[in-house]
Design a protein around this motif. Structure first.
Motif, mmCIF file in Angstrom:
data_model
loop_
_atom_site.group_PDB
_atom_site.id
_atom_site.type_symbol
_atom_site.label_atom_id
_atom_site.label_comp_id
_atom_site.label_asym_id
_atom_site.label_seq_id
_atom_site.Cartn_x
_atom_site.Cartn_y
_atom_site.Cartn_z
ATOM 1 N N GLY A 1 26.161 -70.878 -7.512
ATOM 2 C CA GLY A 1 25.086 -71.799 -7.927
ATOM 3 C C GLY A 1 25.382 -73.171 -7.409
ATOM 4 N N ARG B 1 20.835 -73.402 -5.286
ATOM 5 C CA ARG B 1 19.868 -74.745 -6.101
ATOM 6 C C ARG B 1 18.275 -75.172 -5.781
ATOM 7 N N GLU C 1 16.029 -72.118 -6.351
ATOM 8 C CA GLU C 1 14.993 -72.477 -7.052
ATOM 9 C C GLU C 1 14.672 -73.346 -7.446
#
Length: 405
Positions: free
Chosen positions: A190, A195, A198
């Motif tokens: 994470g 990120r 993503e």
């Protein structure tokens, strides 16, 4: 002169002897006649037996010549029955193998979902709907190996040989070709690296996220996870791994793999057998060099790591046995080691490893290469700057993808 002086003795005993002699002669004559009669009757009986045997033989030859030999007809009929039974058994085995393979695929997909839930990792959209993808048959899944720091490389691939947006979706639906950038997660789940991926995925939708922690020394583990995950998500004939600094002609790749579609357990690539490097600190050092024999030995034959393909049953094998498959330092060696003890056909296809200097004249001669890169760089040297130029000189043409793939 007396009778005695002439040698004649008128004794009555001599008369008896003469009678006995006469009777003995008559008896011998009768016995001889009887014996002669029996000798003449035996050949007659033998002639009849021989005649009967010859008659049976002639009749048999007549039956055979007319195709009515009962023994041979029975043998021929029995042979047909055996062949028919063997054929039915073979078809039943093939059907059973296919059923088992499909069940293994579903089991692998279920395991992937369960592991994601247990580990608390985010489940990708592909993993959420494995049952839908399982109904669709694909020609190949192309996994483009990439890293967090390779954003520019990915953009160079998107701008050249990898279709984008609706065209990529159309390629999946109409040609059965799935293409994804393959990447795992950072050590800090994470974090900023995850990120960024993503966000990139939301923009392009062309990533396959693996339950794997990225790292250069973890390429063998990543390859194993990729094949296991891809086999669980897509029911394809072939699964391809390619690096993000290699140029690929997708239509030519599809046509090349399609030629081997009916073969079981196929391993396709540019086969090589390099030296096992025991010296520490050098590139491609093999810590387990001692397993390959004396110093100076070479590896077994395996495909070079820039691009290779394996058939569905080999991907299923990796998926099922992933927890016990050993990993060596080098990814391409590792994959080759998994197939050494199996009945696998190694196909050495040099069109999968053309140089960037000779792919152009090969394309002009009608022999379009599947993949092009520079051996000195284990990929296209300065691929971000040169990918478009290589694509222009060595590409198969945009229309080839829809007319041939």
């Amino acid at each position: 002169m007396s009778w005695k002086s002439k040698g004649f003795d008128p004794n009555p005993k001599s008369m008896v002897t003469k009678k006995l002699t006469l009777l003995l002669c008559i008896g011998c004559f009768c016995a001889g006649m009887l014996f002669s009669d029996r000798m003449w009757t035996v050949p007659e009986a033998e002639d009849k037996t021989i005649s009967r045997a010859m008659g049976v033989k002639d009749e048999r030859l007549k039956l055979i010549s007319e195709g009515c030999d009962p023994v041979r007809k029975d043998v021929k009929h029995e042979s047909k029955d055996i062949l028919s039974e063997v054929s039915r058994t073979h078809n039943a085995i093939q059907t059973l193998d296919k059923t088992i393979s499909n069940l293994e695929m579903e089991l692998a997909a279920t395991r992937a979902v369960q592991e994601s839930i247990i580990n608390g990792s985010p489940i990708s959209d592909d993993l959420k709907i494995p049952e839908t993808n399982g109904k669709r048959k694909y020609l190949m899944v192309v996994g483009i190996n990439t890293a967090f720091s390779s954003r520019k490389r990915r953009d160079s691939v998107r701008a050249t040989w990898m279709p984008q947006g609706e065209e990529r979706k159309k390629l999946e639906e109409e040609k059965g070709i799935v293409m994804r950038f393959v990447i795992g997660h950072s050590a800090t789940s994470g974090g900023i690296l995850d990120r960024a991926i993503e966000a990139e995925d939301r923009k392009h939708g062309d990533f396959l996220r693996l339950e794997h922690v990225e790292g250069y020394l973890e390429l063998s583990a990543k390859t194993k996870t990729y094949f296991a995950t891809a086999a669980a998500l897509w029911d394809a004939d072939f699964y391809v791994k390619v690096d993000d600094d290699v140029h690929v002609n997708i239509a030519t790749l599809g046509a090349t793999l399609a030629r081997h579609r009916t073969k079981p357990r196929v391993y396709i690539g540019c086969m090589k057998s390099g030296p096992v490097l025991a010296q520490k600190g050098v590139r491609y050092h093999e810590p387990e060099y001692w397993k390959f024999g004396e110093e100076g030995n070479k590896y077994f034959r395996h495909a070079t790591g820039q691009l290779y393909a394996i058939s569905k049953d080999l991907a299923s094998y990796i998926s099922i046995n992933q927890h016990v498959l050993h990993k060596y330092a080098n990814e391409d060696v590792t994959l080759g080691s998994w197939f050494i003890g199996l009945d696998v056909e190694h196909i050495d296809d040099r069109s999968l490893c053309c140089g960037t200097t000779d792919c152009e004249w090969k394309a002009q001669a009608g022999n379009v290469c599947v993949a092009s890169f520079d051996w000195t760089c284990s990929g296209i040297c300065k691929s971000v700057e040169r990918m478009k130029d290589v694509h222009r000189r060595c590409g198969e043409g945009k229309n080839a993808l829809w007319s041939e793939a």
